[in-house]
Design an enzyme around this catalytic site. Structure first.
Site, PDB file in Angstrom:
ATOM      1  N   ARG A  77       0.830  -1.204   0.000  1.00 25.23           N
ATOM      2  CA  ARG A  77       0.000   0.000   0.000  1.00 25.23           C
ATOM      3  C   ARG A  77       0.864   1.253   0.000  1.00 25.23           C
ATOM      4  NH1 ARG A  77      -4.501   0.141   4.579  1.00 25.23           N
ATOM      5  NH2 ARG A  77      -2.710   0.703   5.856  1.00 25.23           N
ATOM      6  N   LYS A  97      -2.678   6.444   1.469  1.00 21.44           N
ATOM      7  CA  LYS A  97      -2.500   6.875   2.855  1.00 21.44           C
ATOM      8  C   LYS A  97      -1.539   8.057   2.876  1.00 21.44           C
ATOM      9  CE  LYS A  97      -2.756   4.451   7.229  1.00 21.44           C
ATOM     10  NZ  LYS A  97      -4.212   4.511   7.449  1.00 21.44           N
ATOM     11  N   GLU A 129     -16.400   6.251   3.971  1.00 20.47           N
ATOM     12  CA  GLU A 129     -15.756   5.755   5.186  1.00 20.47           C
ATOM     13  C   GLU A 129     -15.653   6.900   6.178  1.00 20.47           C
ATOM     14  OE1 GLU A 129     -11.555   4.829   5.070  1.00 20.47           O
ATOM     15  OE2 GLU A 129     -11.310   5.859   3.175  1.00 20.47           O
TER      16      GLU A 129
HETATM   17  C1  LIG Z   1      -5.315   3.689   7.693  1.00 19.43           C
HETATM   18  C2  LIG Z   1      -6.717   3.949   7.281  1.00 19.43           C
HETATM   19  C3  LIG Z   1      -7.729   2.987   7.440  1.00 19.43           C
HETATM   20  C4  LIG Z   1      -7.502   1.673   8.133  1.00 19.43           C
HETATM   21  O1  LIG Z   1      -6.606   0.843   7.449  1.00 19.43           O
HETATM   22  P1  LIG Z   1      -5.936  -0.384   8.193  1.00 19.43           P
HETATM   23  O2  LIG Z   1      -4.962  -0.900   7.175  1.00 19.43           O
HETATM   24  O3  LIG Z   1      -6.985  -1.359   8.512  1.00 19.43           O
HETATM   25  O4  LIG Z   1      -5.285   0.159   9.420  1.00 19.43           O
HETATM   26  C5  LIG Z   1      -8.989   3.293   6.966  1.00 19.43           C
HETATM   27  N1  LIG Z   1      -9.279   4.478   6.398  1.00 19.43           N
HETATM   28  C6  LIG Z   1      -8.334   5.440   6.251  1.00 19.43           C
HETATM   29  C7  LIG Z   1      -8.713   6.720   5.617  1.00 19.43           C
HETATM   30  C8  LIG Z   1      -7.023   5.198   6.679  1.00 19.43           C
HETATM   31  O5  LIG Z   1      -6.098   6.156   6.525  1.00 19.43           O
END
Ligand SMILES: *Cc1c(COP(=O)(O)O)cnc(C)c1O
Length: 342
Positions: free
Chosen positions: A82, A184, A220
């Protein structure tokens, strides 16, 4: 070695400096060998790319002690993948996958004494990140980058049980259809701060963001993916190109199908079907909480309370939570390749 004298169960989610962190620099078109260091300070130009134009991406994962005393991390290969996707989207040089996993192991190993003991509920949070470090004033990608990983012990997410929360439908947008919602990047969080402070001031725990093009579909929250449980007890996961692909959520989907025999449907989910009671349970998924139950959603004053209510997690949510945390903690057999022992 012996564990640090820390009141593990009293820890919050804050930064505590640990002994070692990993640093690698990208210069003249290549990454150097990288090393562990004691130095927690970064010195950079006042004009560094990250400071001027926010060229930075990050990851988050945990190390913890299993029931039989091993120190492990959960699916760090997916964090590596990722972060490569995130870096490419911001025109940064990806940090190689094998080296990412190796660097995570080095940092955890060097800070073993900070890994909270099994049963404390606390974990060692691992934060990989990279940023443009050379001076950039005309808008363009930096030439030089730094990749770092630090680790910090964090407390149990749920102190005194996982109480369902109330979330609001946000008036702000998180991600544009062809924007950066699926990577991210720090920039996604900077622009969410006003929205979350607003929600907190209004008494809500979190924001649910809608798709910004039509404002009719569930995306989300600021830092967690959303899953629903339908009337038949099956899992429904909102689908959108601007949702960040949560590793927890992707793992829960596999747990639901392979361990619990549930159907998993990933599709567009509208706000109106949620508010009209199509779903019995709702949870927020991410590394920090695994699943945080949502009890109630408030859409501009109109409220919907899930069947499980405001006192405890719904039954299916609880099963998902127990199974995934059991896999992580070594009490339930993990799928091949999920657990990396340090
Ligand atoms: C990091 C993150 C998540 C959760 O991802 P995980 O890999 O399960 O920790 C969900 N939404 C956003 C916007 C994120 O930055």
């Amino acid at each position: 070695m012996s564990k640090k004298d820390i009141a593990w169960s009293d820890l919050g989610f804050g930064y505590i400096k640990t002994d070692k962190r990993y640093v690698s620099n990208f210069k003249d078109g290549k990454w150097d060998d990288g090393t562990l260091t004691d130095d927690d300070m970064i010195i950079m130009s006042e004009c560094a790319g990250v400071l001027q134009y926010a060229q930075t991406v990050f990851e988050g994962l945990k190390a913890y002690e299993t029931k039989d005393g091993k120190i492990v991390t959960f699916r760090p290969d997916l964090n590596a993948d990722r972060m490569i996707d995130s870096a490419k989207r911001l025109e940064m040089p990806p940090f190689p996958k094998g080296r990412f996993i190796d660097a995570v192991k080095q940092v955890v190993d060097a800070n073993r004494d900070y890994v909270p003991p099994y049963g404390s509920g606390a974990t060692l949070y691992i934060r990989p990140y990279m940023f443009g470090i050379n001076p950039v004033i005309g808008v363009k990608p930096a030439d030089d980058y730094q990749f770092r990983i630090f680790a910090t012990p964090v407390g149990p997410y749920f102190k005194g049980g996982a109480k369902p929360i109330t979330v609001k439908i946000s008036d702000f947008d998180r991600a544009a259809p062809k924007g950066t919602g699926n990577i991210k990047a720090g920039l996604n969080y900077a622009m969410s701060l006003h929205a979350i402070v607003t929600a907190h001031n209004e008494g809500f725990a979190e924001n649910i963001y809608l798709d910004s093009a039509t404002r009719t579909k569930i995306e989300e929250t600021g830092g967690a993916n959303i899953i629903f449980v339908d009337a038949d007890g099956n899992i429904v996961i909102p689908k959108s190109d601007s949702i960040l692909p949560s590793i927890t959520r992707r793992s829960l989907a596999i747990v639901a199908e392979k361990y619990l025999g549930l159907k998993v449907d990933q599709r567009e989910v509208t706000l109106s079907e949620v508010m009209s009671g199509q779903f019995k349970e709702c949870g927020l998924c991410g590394t920090a909480a695994v699943i945080s139950p949502v009890g109630r959603i408030n859409d501009h004053g109109k409220e919907f309370t899930f069947e499980a209510g405001m006192e405890s997690m719904g039954k299916v949510t609880q099963k998902l939570y127990d199974t995934l945390t059991g896999i992580q903690m070594g009490t339930i057999e993990a799928p091949e390749g999920w657990i990396y022992e340090i």
